[in-house]
Design an enzyme around this catalytic site. Structure first.
Site, PDB file in Angstrom:
ATOM      1  N   ARG A   1      34.902  77.120  47.172  1.00 63.40           N
ATOM      2  CA  ARG A   1      36.012  76.255  47.573  1.00 63.40           C
ATOM      3  C   ARG A   1      36.234  76.371  49.070  1.00 63.40           C
ATOM      4  O   ARG A   1      36.301  77.475  49.620  1.00 63.40           O
ATOM      5  CB  ARG A   1      37.289  76.667  46.837  1.00 63.40           C
ATOM      6  CG  ARG A   1      38.508  75.807  47.163  1.00 63.40           C
ATOM      7  CD  ARG A   1      39.729  76.296  46.412  1.00 63.40           C
ATOM      8  NE  ARG A   1      39.530  76.227  44.957  1.00 63.40           N
ATOM      9  CZ  ARG A   1      40.417  76.663  44.071  1.00 63.40           C
ATOM     10  NH1 ARG A   1      41.537  77.236  44.499  1.00 63.40           N
ATOM     11  NH2 ARG A   1      40.170  76.557  42.787  1.00 63.40           N
TER      12      ARG A   1
ATOM     13  N   ASN B   1      31.250  80.099  35.622  1.00 66.49           N
ATOM     14  CA  ASN B   1      32.004  80.895  34.647  1.00 66.49           C
ATOM     15  C   ASN B   1      33.469  80.503  34.622  1.00 66.49           C
ATOM     16  O   ASN B   1      34.363  81.344  34.544  1.00 66.49           O
ATOM     17  CB  ASN B   1      31.839  82.398  34.909  1.00 66.49           C
ATOM     18  CG  ASN B   1      32.382  82.832  36.272  1.00 66.49           C
ATOM     19  OD1 ASN B   1      32.674  82.010  37.132  1.00 66.49           O
ATOM     20  ND2 ASN B   1      32.519  84.137  36.472  1.00 66.49           N
TER      21      ASN B   1
ATOM     22  N   ASP C   1      31.952  92.263  31.994  1.00 64.58           N
ATOM     23  CA  ASP C   1      31.441  91.346  33.020  1.00 64.58           C
ATOM     24  C   ASP C   1      29.961  91.582  33.282  1.00 64.58           C
ATOM     25  O   ASP C   1      29.155  90.638  33.328  1.00 64.58           O
ATOM     26  CB  ASP C   1      32.219  91.531  34.328  1.00 64.58           C
ATOM     27  CG  ASP C   1      33.571  90.848  34.303  1.00 64.58           C
ATOM     28  OD1 ASP C   1      33.637  89.700  33.859  1.00 64.58           O
ATOM     29  OD2 ASP C   1      34.544  91.475  34.739  1.00 64.58           O
TER      30      ASP C   1
END
Length: 388
Positions: free
Chosen positions: A43, A103, A176
């Site tokens: 972003r 994800n 994770d």
């Protein structure tokens, strides 16, 4: 340190990584280690949230050391995916990509028009990987896929700790890391298939499924043992299904790990006659805590080194319990050449671990550090998209 001089196995493959935090980036890190060109799609302005996710007070060049460690050897392309013009640039990248992965929570990529069904129209041969917290169906579908929560849901935390202690999670983000490893495995398998058939694929993994798979040994025992829950040991529990002496014990100057082995032989080697009375191997399970309590008291009477000198020559499974500082000063660690220094383009450097995989006896290393937000926008637009 020996490095591979020939082409790495994933050389010339292009990976677009939309993922954040740990699970997805850990998968793309492994692909980068094996030669793929990995571009982080971030972003504009803020980038991957992991840049500000601190597990200590350490920071390097404006980003957390956690971000540096898991995003080394990658490039960054910063865009606003809600901007139609910038989204079009992403679609041009997708046309050139071999792998795309993310994800996000279920529904996010669909709203952006970047879910697999829409992406495969752009690039039918793409391998599309996604990690979710709990899969894309069921009542947990929209729950936050956070590691501690997944460890708790999966029963993993319940396995840890002594019988009189509350459930205890692992001291690192195991859900994770395991989900990332499984996604990488699935992507690699589909790349092999694509090389044979030319087909693209959707590869899916979830933190919960990865953590359940991690427990396949004990879950299989439970499922085939009348669904009887194992009992955690009340004395230095280390494995709910294993009898004495399995556990970690305090010594006069440290700790000693004891794995599976004969309690009788252990008693002889440790000069502890009380242990030699447990002649029936069934007792090692039924009287587990009783035996372990004897060990608790006996092992504190001498040093770790003294116990090791008695056990190791007899090939009894045991180990010193090392801190990181002691580990890294040991020849057993230094021989592995497990660390490497990576450096950003502006000179900021970080000491971290290398890829743990060896091929043909050689190591995969790279000195390329993590990218700054949008650092490679110009180069990517010119080299891949074709905009000068």
């Amino acid at each position: 340190m020996t490095e591979i001089n020939s082409l790495k196995p994933l050389e010339d493959l292009l990976v677009l990584d939309f993922s954040q935090f740990l699970s997805g980036p850990s998968a793309s890190l492994r692909l980068a280690d094996m030669g793929a060109r990995v571009i982080k799609i971030e972003r504009s302005g803020t980038g991957d949230i992991c840049r500000t996710l601190y597990i200590s007070n350490q920071e390097l060049d404006g980003d957390s050391t956690l971000f540096h460690s898991i995003n080394r050897n990658k490039e960054s392309f910063a865009v606003d995916l809600k901007n139609p013009e910038e989204l079009e640039l992403i679609k041009k990248l997708i046309r050139k990509a071999d792998v795309m992965m993310g994800n996000f929570r279920p529904g996010v990529m669909e709203r952006l028009g970047l879910d697999y069904e829409q992406v495969k129209i752009i690039n039918p041969q793409i391998i599309y990987g996604e990690i979710s917290g709990y899969g894309d169906e069921g009542p947990w579908r929209d729950k936050p896929g956070q590691d501690l929560l997944v460890q708790s849901f999966s029963g993993l935390a319940w396995l840890n700790g002594d019988a009189d202690q509350p459930p205890m999670p692992f001291g690192l983000a195991v859900a994770d890391m395991m989900a990332g490893a499984q996604l990488a495995q699935g992507i690699l398998a589909c790349l092999v298939r694509r090389g044979i058939t030319g087909e693209g694929a959707l590869v899916q993994a979830s933190l919960l499924e990865a953590t359940l798979d991690f427990q396949f040994e004990v879950l299989s025992t439970y499922l085939n043992d009348g669904k009887q829950l194992p009992e955690r040991s009340s004395v230095h529990n280390a494995h709910a299904y294993l009898g004495a002496p399995y556990g970690i014990y305090q010594t006069q100057n440290g700790y000693l790990a004891l794995a599976m082995g004969s309690v009788i032989k252990l008693g002889e080697l440790l000069a502890c006659p009380e242990l030699t009375t447990y002649t029936d191997s069934k007792e090692w399970s039924t009287k587990r805590d009783e035996i372990k309590q004897i060990l608790v008291e006996h092992l504190q009477t001498a040093t770790t080194e003294q116990w090791l000198s008695a056990l190791e020559p007899a090939d009894y499974w045991c180990a010193d319990v090392l801190t990181w500082s002691r580990l890294m000063g040991h020849e057993g660690f230094t021989t592995l050449q497990m660390t490497q220094q990576v450096t950003r383009s502006n000179g900021a450097s970080l000491m971290t671990t290398r890829c743990p995989i060896r091929m043909d006896g050689q190591l995969f290393t790279s000195t390329k550090g993590s990218p700054r937000i949008g650092e490679h926008n110009a180069a990517i637009l010119e080299e891949i998209v074709g905009l000068g």
